[in-house]
Design a protein around this motif. Sequence first.
Motif, PDB file in Angstrom:
ATOM      1  N   UNK A 145       0.874  -1.301   0.064  1.00 21.73           N
ATOM      2  CA  UNK A 145      -0.048  -0.112   0.075  1.00 21.73           C
ATOM      3  C   UNK A 145       1.038   1.333   0.087  1.00 21.73           C
ATOM      4  N   UNK A 146       0.222   2.470  -0.537  1.00 19.67           N
ATOM      5  CA  UNK A 146       1.097   3.438  -0.705  1.00 19.67           C
ATOM      6  C   UNK A 146       0.174   4.685  -0.054  1.00 19.67           C
ATOM      7  N   UNK A 147       0.570   5.623   0.587  1.00 20.66           N
ATOM      8  CA  UNK A 147       0.016   6.750   1.212  1.00 20.66           C
ATOM      9  C   UNK A 147       0.862   8.220   0.963  1.00 20.66           C
ATOM     10  N   UNK A 148       0.083   8.794   0.097  1.00 23.02           N
ATOM     11  CA  UNK A 148       0.900  10.275   0.043  1.00 23.02           C
ATOM     12  C   UNK A 148       0.331  11.344   1.198  1.00 23.02           C
ATOM     13  N   UNK A 149       1.334  11.848   1.702  1.00 23.85           N
ATOM     14  CA  UNK A 149       1.069  12.620   2.749  1.00 23.85           C
ATOM     15  C   UNK A 149       1.430  14.039   2.447  1.00 23.85           C
ATOM     16  N   UNK A 150       0.482  15.142   2.432  1.00 23.51           N
ATOM     17  CA  UNK A 150       0.668  16.711   2.247  1.00 23.51           C
ATOM     18  C   UNK A 150       0.811  17.380   3.323  1.00 23.51           C
ATOM     19  N   UNK A 151       1.246  18.646   3.428  1.00 25.89           N
ATOM     20  CA  UNK A 151       1.270  19.656   4.454  1.00 25.89           C
ATOM     21  C   UNK A 151       1.662  19.038   5.573  1.00 25.89           C
ATOM     22  N   UNK A 152       2.609  18.421   5.897  1.00 26.06           N
ATOM     23  CA  UNK A 152       3.269  18.245   7.164  1.00 26.06           C
ATOM     24  C   UNK A 152       4.469  19.058   7.410  1.00 26.06           C
ATOM     25  N   UNK A 153       4.825  19.123   8.608  1.00 27.86           N
ATOM     26  CA  UNK A 153       6.247  19.841   8.816  1.00 27.86           C
ATOM     27  C   UNK A 153       7.038  19.055   9.927  1.00 27.86           C
ATOM     28  N   UNK A 154       8.208  19.642  10.223  1.00 31.19           N
ATOM     29  CA  UNK A 154       9.180  19.068  11.209  1.00 31.19           C
ATOM     30  C   UNK A 154       9.077  19.529  12.471  1.00 31.19           C
ATOM     31  N   UNK A 155       7.918  20.133  13.039  1.00 26.53           N
ATOM     32  CA  UNK A 155       7.689  20.855  13.956  1.00 26.53           C
ATOM     33  C   UNK A 155       7.176  19.994  15.186  1.00 26.53           C
ATOM     34  N   UNK A 156       6.297  18.909  14.611  1.00 28.57           N
ATOM     35  CA  UNK A 156       5.241  18.186  15.335  1.00 28.57           C
ATOM     36  C   UNK A 156       5.980  17.348  16.547  1.00 28.57           C
ATOM     37  N   UNK A 157       5.279  17.047  17.468  1.00 26.16           N
ATOM     38  CA  UNK A 157       5.609  15.975  18.512  1.00 26.16           C
ATOM     39  C   UNK A 157       4.998  14.724  18.418  1.00 26.16           C
ATOM     40  N   UNK A 158       5.395  13.634  17.870  1.00 30.79           N
ATOM     41  CA  UNK A 158       4.823  12.310  17.695  1.00 30.79           C
ATOM     42  C   UNK A 158       5.134  11.465  18.747  1.00 30.79           C
TER      43      UNK A 158
END
Length: 223
Positions: A19-32
């Motif tokens: 499966x493939x998922x395209x993810x748009x409009x994320x950034x490197x500031x989030x805390x996962x």
Amino acid sequence: MQFRYAPEIRSRFPQLCSRALLVDSFDAKADPSDEITRLIAIAEDRLAAASEGAFPEIQAWRRTFTAMGLKPTQYRCASEALLRRYRKERTLPTLHPLIDLCNAASLAFAIPVAVFDTGKITGTLTVQSAHGNEIYESFGGEIENPEPGETIFADDDGRAHARRWTNRQSGCSAVRQETSQALIVTEALHDTADKDIAALTSSLTQALAAVWPHAAMKEVEPL
């Protein structure tokens, strides 16, 4: 963004599920961290019962690497390498929130999860046999050519974005601080691969939505 498998790959490995998922409009500031903790707990439970080499997901990739003419204990799929590292060190590298989250998902499900910066990919991304003249850039910046016949992820410009299928990604399309769109690819070949990849995708999608509520996500059907 298109993602496909060359006919020879489908023919040689008919049991392949992906499966493939395209993810748009994320950034490197989030805390996962909360989602990563949840996923690592799943991996902890599995590793408490058996080492990663006993997992059916890993055994299937070892058989596949053997079928490709590779020593499976020399070249390991990405999920096995992560599990081995985590079992020994009880920690994962911190690289980028999206990469860290996908690594944790790979750890939990023992399934390789590749993440590509789509801005670095030209045209269609294809899993295919290498001609041998494709350009692969390591994370250290060294330029390599894959072996003829080696299974790679290649784009229309002849760039190899991964070598030995799920063994090693390229530094060229690695997610970096400025990346805002990525293609996430999950692949498995064990008996319950279809069900397990569906569960992985569902879990990862929920985690992505929790970490980046405003990100756009779209499943890309592998051709």
